[in-house]
Design a protein around this motif. Structure first.
Motif, PDB file in Angstrom:
ATOM      1  N   UNK A   1       1.743   9.701  -5.562  1.00 45.43           N
ATOM      2  CA  UNK A   1       1.791  11.073  -5.182  1.00 45.43           C
ATOM      3  C   UNK A   1       2.741  11.859  -6.189  1.00 45.43           C
ATOM      4  N   UNK A   2       2.628  13.368  -6.056  1.00 48.36           N
ATOM      5  CA  UNK A   2       3.274  14.028  -7.185  1.00 48.36           C
ATOM      6  C   UNK A   2       4.618  14.025  -6.625  1.00 48.36           C
ATOM      7  N   UNK A   3       5.553  14.607  -7.344  1.00 43.73           N
ATOM      8  CA  UNK A   3       7.091  14.737  -7.010  1.00 43.73           C
ATOM      9  C   UNK A   3       7.232  16.015  -7.222  1.00 43.73           C
ATOM     10  N   UNK A   4       7.667  16.640  -6.201  1.00 40.37           N
ATOM     11  CA  UNK A   4       8.305  17.963  -6.200  1.00 40.37           C
ATOM     12  C   UNK A   4       9.634  18.198  -6.628  1.00 40.37           C
TER      13      UNK A   4
ATOM     14  N   UNK B   1       0.607  -1.113   0.120  1.00 41.98           N
ATOM     15  CA  UNK B   1      -0.148   0.007   0.069  1.00 41.98           C
ATOM     16  C   UNK B   1       0.881   1.305  -0.031  1.00 41.98           C
ATOM     17  N   UNK B   2       1.976   1.256   0.990  1.00 39.38           N
ATOM     18  CA  UNK B   2       2.731   2.365   0.727  1.00 39.38           C
ATOM     19  C   UNK B   2       3.488   2.659  -0.604  1.00 39.38           C
ATOM     20  N   UNK B   3       3.729   1.658  -1.194  1.00 35.85           N
ATOM     21  CA  UNK B   3       4.470   1.521  -2.577  1.00 35.85           C
ATOM     22  C   UNK B   3       3.412   2.193  -3.563  1.00 35.85           C
ATOM     23  N   UNK B   4       2.338   1.851  -3.445  1.00 39.68           N
ATOM     24  CA  UNK B   4       1.285   2.351  -4.314  1.00 39.68           C
ATOM     25  C   UNK B   4       0.963   3.662  -4.145  1.00 39.68           C
ATOM     26  N   UNK B   5       0.972   4.259  -2.880  1.00 42.18           N
ATOM     27  CA  UNK B   5       0.864   5.623  -2.297  1.00 42.18           C
ATOM     28  C   UNK B   5       1.890   6.454  -3.071  1.00 42.18           C
ATOM     29  N   UNK B   6       2.983   6.044  -2.757  1.00 41.37           N
ATOM     30  CA  UNK B   6       4.288   6.593  -3.253  1.00 41.37           C
ATOM     31  C   UNK B   6       4.353   6.765  -4.656  1.00 41.37           C
TER      32      UNK B   6
END
Length: 71
Positions: A50-53, A42-47
């Motif tokens: 998520x947008x990259x700054x 789940x953490x890998x999918x959320x990462x």
């Protein structure tokens, strides 16, 4: 993985009803590992979602580029 987790929970409940304490301990360890793996997935999918700054250039970087372009 979630099916495995659900199955382990069912097996733990059965082992507790039957009084198989060693089995409960082993299955609980397996359940903890399965839940950790689910959390990692789940953490890998959320990462990934998520947008990259990428950052913003500073004023000095912008003015340096502008002055070099006008030379």
């Amino acid at each position: 993985m979630e099916e495995i987790s659900d199955n382990l929970k069912d097996r733990i409940a059965e082992a507790e009803r039957e009084g198989w304490l060693g089995e409960v301990e082993g299955l609980s360890t397996s359940l903890a590992a399965a839940e950790d793996k689910i959390a990692q997935i789940q953490a890998q999918q959320e990462k990934k979602q998520s947008p990259v700054f990428l950052g913003l250039p500073s004023l000095s970087q912008l003015t340096a580029r502008t002055s070099e372009a006008t030379k």
